[in-house]
Design an enzyme around this catalytic site. Structure first.
Site, PDB file in Angstrom:
ATOM      1  N   SER A  67      -4.784 -25.090 -34.732  1.00 18.31           N
ATOM      2  CA  SER A  67      -3.450 -25.560 -34.491  1.00 18.31           C
ATOM      3  C   SER A  67      -3.428 -27.183 -34.549  1.00 18.31           C
ATOM      4  CB  SER A  67      -3.275 -25.524 -32.888  1.00 18.31           C
ATOM      5  OG  SER A  67      -1.692 -25.830 -32.367  1.00 18.31           O
ATOM      6  N   ASP A  94       3.311 -29.469 -36.397  1.00 23.95           N
ATOM      7  CA  ASP A  94       1.791 -29.497 -36.685  1.00 23.95           C
ATOM      8  C   ASP A  94       1.144 -28.616 -37.729  1.00 23.95           C
ATOM      9  OD1 ASP A  94       2.107 -27.017 -35.200  1.00 23.95           O
ATOM     10  OD2 ASP A  94       0.731 -27.194 -33.690  1.00 23.95           O
ATOM     11  N   ASP A 104      -0.070 -25.587 -38.155  1.00 21.02           N
ATOM     12  CA  ASP A 104       0.342 -24.132 -37.927  1.00 21.02           C
ATOM     13  C   ASP A 104       1.816 -23.931 -37.911  1.00 21.02           C
ATOM     14  OD1 ASP A 104      -0.212 -24.704 -35.712  1.00 21.02           O
ATOM     15  OD2 ASP A 104      -1.275 -23.047 -35.026  1.00 21.02           O
ATOM     16  N   ASP A 121       3.761 -24.212 -35.266  1.00 19.53           N
ATOM     17  CA  ASP A 121       4.018 -23.639 -34.034  1.00 19.53           C
ATOM     18  C   ASP A 121       4.583 -24.576 -32.882  1.00 19.53           C
ATOM     19  OD1 ASP A 121       1.667 -24.560 -33.135  1.00 19.53           O
ATOM     20  OD2 ASP A 121       0.921 -22.768 -32.158  1.00 19.53           O
TER      21      ASP A 121
END
Length: 575
Positions: free
Chosen positions: A147, A306, A308, A310
């Site tokens: 993340s 970010d 990833d 999400d």
């Protein structure tokens, strides 16, 4: 075995791995480093596992990843061998160091154990993985990501067949199988053999992405305003070297927003995230390159995702021409208000509508929902709990899901994804900006309207890091002390009630009642005036978090002052 025995065993078991041998040999005279790497196994929980890259049982490396993949495969085969072999597991990865290698290792270890692996052909966001699990009807999903953590981290994030992160029971079952395995016995299948035998399938746009984008387009709540204002909207976007670039730019283009300027220095994948200290859109520092670019091109809104994709962070122009970084709560209430007000105006707001937030997310959301006749549900921190509540709505037909969010910059308005979705949120915030343009105002103006109508809310999240072997013990001791000696005041405010989510109780005025939720190591203090403090050890990092929320009917200055007072009180509790 003790740590020195484990250390020597790794040198022997992986003697053919020159890089691992070199790394471990370099620390042979550093017993503290050896202990930190080998005193425990990297823990596996509802979010999978996450840690610092490096050799050792307490690090993210090919051997800990392969062991996790093998344990998950064995659990899936035990639960339903046919589903594991035929439906398989879909696997994605982000732009971090070793992410492609870890993803392929995961796929090939699962293939070796008889589980079909569907591996994405390039990096993909977390929400695409969650969507793919449901869309392809796979038995499970994995995405290799850490993340928004610093570049030295990576992780193995696991998903169940519903597309949500694992339930505690599911995670416990996988953990049991992982712990039954030795690190040196989790071997991958040869890649070409796996392809030839149909145990490895490479997937991409036609299998998943095109349908994912088509699904996102159905989430538009005010197509008229997008059509009219979209071509005029000027946006600066940064993917922070991650996986959001392609889907965010694509979905904005497909709704008619073509004037999107990308921060060039942060456009391409970079596992070192060399332009930021940490690739976290929660931090104002992440927008240091975006803000001057926005001034240069005349953009009124900036957003970033970010690695990833999400999470979504947003900067908006205020009335004085200053770009202000919004908090996760502020972004959430802007999106919530936009969805509810647009649907009410269009006559599409369902009578059984529901929104879901975490217990540490602003109570302003509840006030807005009450105004629109929508029920607000609270769940424990972690988007998996939002996903579980969504599944309950789907199973019972009791409510129509409208929006879910967490203060940690995670948002979702789709039932086809069961995790935070930065692409979904990017589309919504752009649409909300268009709605504001149609009224001749900005997103910042809209936020001030919300505060003026519902009250001024100020919040702060403080993290206390407790690293190393003793960190977990220190966190447990701190929480135990607060339970044994509960504070009666926070600054000038009285504590009216204490919610102990680990014990499952709420105590007020000497009376105790049960809480209807799973146990979790959280202490929540209800204060006078609708203010509150909350303590929660992080589930993914060696830190304890203090959440501070203050409100005022009069002004933001008053709310900010109270928030500072409560923060000081809460930080004293952490000493």
């Amino acid at each position: 075995m003790n740590v020195q025995e484990l250390y020597r065993a790794w040198l022997k078991d992986f003697a053919d791995d020159a890089a691992t041998v070199q790394e471990l040999t370099a620390i042979r005279d550093n017993p503290a480093e050896i202990e930190d790497r080998f005193y425990t196994d990297l823990s596996f929980g509802t979010a999978g596992m996450r840690g610092v890259l490096g050799a050792g049982t307490n690090r993210m490396n090919r051997y800990t990843v392969r062991r996790a993949a093998a344990g998950m495969a064995d659990y899936l085969l035990e639960q339903d061998a046919a589903a594991a072999a035929q439906r398989g597991v879909v696997i994605a990865y982000d732009s971090r160091r070793m992410s492609p290698e870890f993803a392929e290792d995961t796929a090939l270890v699962m293939a070796a154990r008889g589980v079909k692996a569907l591996l994405f052909d390039a990096l993909r966001p977390v929400p695409v993985l969650s969507f793919a699990v449901r869309h392809l009807k796979t038995a499970a999903g994995v995405v290799i990501t850490a993340s928004h953590n610093p570049p030295e981290y990576n992780g193995f994030k696991a998903y169940g067949p519903d597309g949500a992160q694992l339930s505690p029971e599911y995670a416990a079952g996988v953990t049991q199988h992982i712990q039954a395995l030795k690190y040196n016995e989790c071997h991958p299948m040869d890649r070409q053999e796996a392809l030839d035998k149909g145990r490895l399938q490479i997937i991409g746009d036609k299998e998943v992405d095109d349908d994912y984008i088509a699904m996102l387009l159905t989430l538009v709540v005010n197509p008229k305003v997008l059509k009219e204002q979209g071509p005029k909207l000027n946006i600066v976007y940064t993917p922070l070297h991650g996986s959001g670039l392609v889907p965010v730019r694509r979905v904005l283009k497909e709704v008619g927003i073509g004037n999107v300027t990308i921060v060039k220095e942060q456009e391409l994948p970079d596992p070192d995230f060399s332009t930021v200290e940490a690739p976290n859109p929660e931090n104002p520092d992440a927008f240091e390159l975006a803000i001057p670019l926005a001034r240069q091109v005349g953009a009124s809104v900036i957003f970033g995702t970010d690695p990833d994709c999400d999470r979504l962070g947003v900067c908006v122009l205020d009335g004085e021409g200053t770009f202000r970084t919004l908090t996760g709560n502020q972004i959430g209430v802007l999106l919530l208000h936009h969805i509810l007000s647009s649907r009410k105006a269009a006559g599409t707001l369902p009578t059984n509508g529901a929104c879901i937030k975490s217990i540490v997310t602003t109570e302003l959301a509840r006030t807005i929902c009450e105004d629109y006749g929508v029920e607000q549900f609270d769940v424990l921190t972690g988007f998996k709990f939002i996903g579980e509540k969504m599944q309950q709505f789907e199973d019972t037909g009791s409510h129509t899901f409208l929006f879910g969010f967490e203060e940690s910059f995670g948002y979702l308005s789709s039932t086809h994804v069961r995790d935070k979705d930065g692409v979904n949120a990017s589309l919504l915030i752009a649409e909300a900006a268009c709605a504001c343009m149609a009224e001749g105002i900005t997103l910042y103006d809209r936020l001030q309207q919300i505060f003026a109508r519902y009250g001024y809310y100020s919040e702060k999240v403080v993290s206390k890091t407790l690293p190393g072997k003793d960190g977990l013990t220190d966190m447990r001791n701190l929480m135990a002390r607060l339970r044994q000696n509960p504070p009666s005041k926070a600054g000038s405010l009285n504590v009216l009630a204490v919610r102990d989510y680990k014990a499952g109780t709420r105590t007020a005025a000497g009376k105790t009642e049960a809480l209807d939720c799973p146990p979790s190591d959280v202490l929540y203090y209800e204060l006078e005036g609708g203010n509150w403090l909350c303590m929660r050890p992080s589930g993914t990092e060696p830190k304890i978090k203090l959440y501070v929320n203050a409100r005022s009917k009069a002004s933001m200055a008053e709310a900010d002052a109270l928030c500072a007072e409560l923060q000081q009180a809460g930080e004293a509790w952490l000493e």
